[in-house]
Structure formats: structure tokens, C-alpha cells
Design a protein around this motif. Structure first.
Motif, short mmCIF file in Angstrom:
data_model
loop_
_atom_site.label_atom_id
_atom_site.label_comp_id
_atom_site.label_asym_id
_atom_site.label_seq_id
_atom_site.Cartn_x
_atom_site.Cartn_y
_atom_site.Cartn_z
N LYS A 6 0.78 -1.13 0.15
CA LYS A 6 0.07 0.06 -0.05
C LYS A 6 0.84 1.38 -0.04
O LYS A 6 0.51 2.29 -0.47
N CYS A 7 1.99 1.22 0.60
CA CYS A 7 2.88 2.37 0.73
C CYS A 7 3.76 2.70 -0.56
O CYS A 7 4.47 3.79 -0.60
N LEU A 8 3.73 1.83 -1.55
CA LEU A 8 4.59 1.83 -2.55
C LEU A 8 3.64 2.20 -4.06
O LEU A 8 2.74 1.64 -4.23
N SER A 9 4.30 3.42 -4.95
CA SER A 9 3.33 3.51 -6.01
C SER A 9 3.84 2.62 -7.03
O SER A 9 3.11 2.58 -7.99
N GLU A 58 2.16 -15.34 8.15
CA GLU A 58 0.63 -15.00 8.55
C GLU A 58 0.52 -13.85 9.46
O GLU A 58 -0.22 -12.92 9.45
N ASP A 59 1.34 -13.61 10.42
CA ASP A 59 1.44 -12.73 11.58
C ASP A 59 2.06 -11.45 11.16
O ASP A 59 1.78 -10.33 11.74
N VAL A 60 3.27 -11.57 10.34
CA VAL A 60 4.14 -10.49 10.20
C VAL A 60 3.92 -10.12 8.54
O VAL A 60 3.66 -8.97 8.32
N VAL A 61 4.51 -11.03 7.70
CA VAL A 61 4.56 -10.56 6.32
C VAL A 61 3.22 -9.97 5.80
O VAL A 61 2.98 -9.05 5.08
N ALA A 62 2.01 -10.66 5.97
CA ALA A 62 0.57 -10.40 5.39
C ALA A 62 0.31 -9.36 5.70
O ALA A 62 -0.09 -8.34 4.96
N LYS A 63 0.88 -8.65 7.06
CA LYS A 63 0.23 -7.33 7.39
C LYS A 63 0.67 -6.03 6.84
O LYS A 63 0.67 -4.97 7.03
N LEU A 64 2.38 -6.41 6.31
CA LEU A 64 3.07 -5.47 5.84
C LEU A 64 2.34 -4.82 4.55
O LEU A 64 2.61 -3.46 4.42
N PHE A 65 1.80 -5.51 3.99
CA PHE A 65 1.15 -4.98 2.64
C PHE A 65 -0.12 -3.70 2.69
O PHE A 65 -0.39 -3.07 1.89
N GLU A 66 -0.47 -3.95 3.93
CA GLU A 66 -1.91 -2.88 4.37
C GLU A 66 -1.34 -1.87 5.26
O GLU A 66 -2.11 -0.96 5.40
N GLN A 72 9.15 -3.04 7.38
CA GLN A 72 10.18 -3.62 6.25
C GLN A 72 9.29 -3.73 4.89
O GLN A 72 7.91 -3.76 5.22
N LEU A 73 10.06 -3.83 4.11
CA LEU A 73 9.45 -4.20 2.66
C LEU A 73 10.37 -5.31 2.20
O LEU A 73 11.51 -5.36 1.86
N LEU A 74 9.54 -6.43 1.97
CA LEU A 74 10.53 -7.75 1.62
C LEU A 74 10.03 -8.06 0.35
O LEU A 74 8.98 -7.91 -0.23
N PHE A 75 10.91 -8.60 -0.43
CA PHE A 75 10.77 -8.86 -1.88
C PHE A 75 11.32 -10.30 -2.21
O PHE A 75 12.31 -10.56 -1.77
N SER A 76 10.90 -10.73 -3.29
CA SER A 76 11.35 -12.06 -3.84
C SER A 76 12.10 -11.70 -4.85
O SER A 76 11.91 -10.70 -5.73
#
Length: 340
Positions: A6-9, A58-66, A72-76
Motif C-alpha cells: 500500500k505504501c509503494l506507488s 501469517e502474523d508479520v508478512v501479510a500485514k506489511l502490505f496494508e 520492512q518491505l520484503l521482496f522475492s
């Protein structure tokens, strides 16, 4: 379906055949395996399990997107759409606008020094594009166990900001911890590579650049390539390639030790002239060079009629030595040393 921050354009960031995409749920077990295999070089105390990895996603990564300002911003990290690593920006301080770089590759690639250096270089180029969107500083926090990787940081505009002596033990041996930082105030740089030959050719043949040069003859592409590649292979010549915060190439500074003196030259892309960038580029490039070559004196020759360039050099800390004839043309001779 690919998740979006959500924080990235912008969600995908690329360089040649490599790209970063928001971390994919399908990669979590592969990432877990890599982390467990490379636990000695990570700040990870014990092996991960599937249960722990699932709970983390489930508890950390999923919530980063909202979140508007996730920590943190994690990428493959993909090459030709195949997963080869992962990482991102962690410990993000949104108020100070800085973050630490995190990175790990597939274990076999990590064990191959040449392959890892290539991956690391590609990754740094891409993660800087992510950082340009919001931050003014990114840094690495790494154990000093692979010194051959440090030049890649320098080539990408990082400087050694701190060294924590004998700060960590690995296999009962003490190692330093190194912190390298890259600052995005308004411009940043990396060292040029062979892939930049066409860009440098375009700048070299720009009308204003040729007019201000002491050799105003049009440059042939074949000769340019021979010259450019020979300079790149020399440890006496340094090409500093500059970018703005939108990751657009804005110009270059070249510093070369000719044996008799150390010369400097600069050119700005025509779309970015008149924006007071020259003095900033000169200051950054000369500072980086003199930090490594502290006993040298950098010399600039500027045509007497080129008053705007003269002012830029003076603003960047150069001192006028004399007005003289250089190559038969009335010119300023300026210099800069580490302590001037």
C-alpha cells in the motif's frame, strides 16, 4: 495473485534480467531452507521450522502490505522469472527516512563467489530504485568475512560509515562488523560499467559538451568504445555516474591520474542543466576520490569563457591557481586537495 504494498506507488523493480517483486507466499519454504543452510552468516539464532515460517508469514508478512509505514518491505528476487533470492529494506525509520538492506541468495549461488558478486551487484542496483521512492539513506550491516564484496558497495555509491572491531564471533573467530551507507539527498552515484558505453557516447557528442571541451571534434562510436573500455579497465581512471531521486541518469564526473597530474572532467545531461547539480556532483566525486587518494591534488582546466563551469568548481571547493593557456586556449587552472 501478486500482493501489493500500500505504501509503494510502484510494485516491480527491474534491472536487465533481474527483478524484485513483493515477497510471494509461494517462496516461504524455499526461503526458510536457504536461511537454515546459511545460518552462520545471518542474525538468526536457531533453525526455522515450517510452523515458525508459516506463523511469521501469517502474523508479520501479510500485514506489511496494508500498512502505510511498515517497518520492512520484503521482496522475492527473480532472474528470468525464476526465484534466486530474497531481501528488502528492514528496520525502516520513516521519520529519519533510512533503512537497512537485507539480502540472501540461493545457497549454491551464495557459495560461488563470482556468481554472488554478480547477484549482489544486480540486487543493489534494484533495491536502490525501491529506496529512491521514499528514503534518503540505506545501509548494510554485515560481517567482515567476504572482503571481495565490498568493492561492489563502493561501485554502487556506498561509503564505509562505521567499523565495529571484533564485534562478532563465527566458528570461535572474531570478526568486525561493517556498516556501509548510501545517501539519497538529491543525487547519488555509482561507478560506471561497460553497459553505460552508449549513455557516455550520447553525452560526449552533445553540442554543448563538445563546445566546452578542449577537443571539440565529433567522436566516432567505435573509437569511443575503445577509449571507454580501456579507461574502465584502468585503475587510474574513475567514472562516477550520477542519478537523481527518480533514478534518472543526470551526468558524470571523470577523475583520472595521468601520471603527471590528476585531472577531472564533468558533463551534465542536457535535460538536467540549470538545476545547480554540477557543484554537488563535483563535491561528491572529489570527496570519494580523495578519501581513497588523500595525497593527490585534483586539477581542473576550464575555458576562460565558461564562467558557469568555473563557478560550479569553485562552489565544490576548488581553488583558482592561475589563468593560463591550456592547449592554446585561455583557461582557468583550478585545484582541490583533501584538506583544502
Amino acid at each position: 495473485m501478486q500482493r501489493k504494498y500500500k505504501c509503494l506507488s510502484q510494485q516491480e523493480f527491474t534491472h536487465e534480467s533481474c527483478k524484485l517483486v513483493p515477497i510471494r507466499d509461494e517462496d516461504k519454504y524455499t526461503i526458510m531452507q536457504w536461511r537454515n543452510e546459511q545460518i552462520d552468516i545471518l542474525r538468526q539464532k536457531e533453525p526455522l521450522t515450517k510452523e515458525k515460517q508459516e506463523k511469521y508469514f501469517e502474523d508479520v508478512v501479510a500485514k506489511l502490505f496494508e500498512q502505510k509505514q511498515p517497518n520492512q518491505l520484503l521482496f522475492s528476487f527473480l532472474e528470468n522469472d525464476i526465484l534466486i533470492g530474497y531481501g528488502g529494506l528492514v528496520h525502516i525509520d520513516w521519520e529519519s527516512r533510512n533503512a537497512e538492506i537485507s539480502f540472501i541468495t540461493e545457497t549454491k549461488r551464495n557459495s560461488d563467489t563470482k556468481q554472488f558478486i554478480n547477484d549482489w551487484n544486480n540486487y543493489l542496483r534494484i533495491i536502490k530504485k525501491v529506496a529512491y521512492l521514499n528514503l534518503i539513506k540505506i545501509y548494510t550491516y554485515a560481517y567482515d568475512i567476504r572482503p571481495n564484496l565490498l568493492p561492489i558497495l563502493i561501485e554502487n555509491g556506498f561509503i564505509e560509515e562505521a567499523r565495529l572491531k571484533n564485534h562478532i564471533t563465527i566458528d570461535n573467530k572474531w570478526y568486525d562488523i561493517l556498516i556501509h551507507s548510501c545517501f539519497f539527498d538529491s543525487i547519488s552515484y555509482r561507478m560506471a560499467t561497460k553497459d553505460d558505453v552508449a549513455l557516455y557516447f550520447k553525452w560526449a557528442n552533445d553540442g554543448e559538451v563538445r563546445n566546452n571541451s578542449f577537443n571539440s571534434t565529433h567522436i566516432d562510436y567505435e573509437n569511443h568504445c575503445k577509449w571507454f573500455f580501456s579507461k574502465l579497465s584502468s585503475n587510474k581512471c574513475h567514472f562516477y555516474l550520477f542519478f537523481n531521486m527518480q533514478n534518472e541518469a543526470i551526468g558524470q564526473v571523470r577523475i583520472e591520474n595521468t601520471g603527471s597530474e590528476t585531472l577531472i572532467g564533468i558533463s551534465i545531461d542536457k535535460h538536467f542543466r540549470g538545476k545547480s547539480l554540477s557543484s554537488k556532483m563535483l563535491a561528491k566525486a572529489t570527496s570519494a576520490y580523495l578519501n581513497k587518494h588523500s595525497k593527490e591534488k585534483i586539477i581542473a582546466y576550464i575555458k576562460h569563457k565558461n564562467t558557469s563551469s568555473y563557478k560550479s568548481f569553485i562552489s565544490a571547493g576548488f581553488i583558482e591557481q592561475e589563468v593560463m593557456n591550456h592547449n592554446g586556449i585561455k583557461s582557468y587552472k583550478l585545484f582541490k586537495r583533501k584538506h583544502d
